[in-house]
Design an enzyme around this catalytic site. Structure first.
Site, mmCIF file in Angstrom:
data_model
loop_
_atom_site.group_PDB
_atom_site.id
_atom_site.type_symbol
_atom_site.label_atom_id
_atom_site.label_comp_id
_atom_site.label_asym_id
_atom_site.label_seq_id
_atom_site.Cartn_x
_atom_site.Cartn_y
_atom_site.Cartn_z
ATOM 1 C CG HIS A 60 6.468 -6.176 -11.397
ATOM 2 N ND1 HIS A 60 5.144 -5.584 -10.876
ATOM 3 C CD2 HIS A 60 7.520 -5.432 -10.540
ATOM 4 C CE1 HIS A 60 5.364 -5.018 -9.779
ATOM 5 N NE2 HIS A 60 6.833 -4.861 -9.447
ATOM 6 C CD GLU A 62 2.182 -9.202 -14.176
ATOM 7 O OE1 GLU A 62 1.317 -9.202 -13.418
ATOM 8 O OE2 GLU A 62 3.343 -8.963 -13.553
ATOM 9 C CB CYS A 90 0.882 -4.536 -9.480
ATOM 10 S SG CYS A 90 2.218 -3.893 -10.813
ATOM 11 C CB CYS A 93 1.729 -5.407 -14.435
ATOM 12 S SG CYS A 93 3.375 -5.729 -13.937
#
Length: 163
Positions: A60, A62, A90, A93
């Site tokens: 992801h 992040e 999410c 993250c």
């Protein structure tokens, strides 16, 4: 934000950069998410969602930005940093942001906006609060006493780096 306090223009610029990264990534075939980490008013890392591009479900935006920032700063503790993300983080993250000790999170779109286009994290939020025996994924605890050996070794370690 406290009443009467304005958000500095640089925060808008950094968030716009995260949004720009998300748009560029969509054009490359990746997910619509971008992240920027700053320290002392300067960008130290940026990343975008690479899940489908490198077949890594943890890639992801992040996570990539946190890994790069930690490497550049040579420190796992990102206190004093801010993260700017194109979408509300999410659960994975969000956990990483807390583990990294990032001071501030600025986000643009919401998890509801992401859900509207097929990125639905509601199952994960629901599962976290359920007892293990009621979760959709089966959890089995085995070899606890053997695993506790590592914890005992950690407790005895005199030169450990706490985190």
């Amino acid at each position: 934000m406290p009443e009467g306090k304005t958000i500095p223009e640089k925060d808008y610029l950094f968030l716009r950069r995260a949004i720009e990264l998300s748009l560029e990534n969509v054009k490359r075939g990746g997910g619509p998410f971008g992240a920027v980490i700053t320290k002392d008013g300067k960008i130290i890392s940026e990343s975008c969602n690479q899940v489908t591009l490198i077949n890594d479900p943890t890639a992801h935006a992040e996570i990539g930005a946190i890994r790069e920032a930690a490497k550049k700063l040579n420190n796992f503790d990102l206190s004093g940093c801010s993260i700017y993300v194109s979408c509300e983080p999410c659960p994975m993250c969000l956990g990483a942001i807390y583990w990294a000790r990032i001071d501030k999170v600025f986000f643009a779109s919401t998890r509801s906006d992401a859900e509207d286009i097929g990125f639905d994290d509601s199952l994960i939020y629901e599962e976290i609060s359920r007892p293990m025996k009621e979760r959709k994924i089966e959890f089995k605890q085995l070899l606890r006493e053997e695993a506790l050996e590592a914890f005992r070794a950690w407790e005895q370690l005199e030169n450990k780096v706490e985190y």
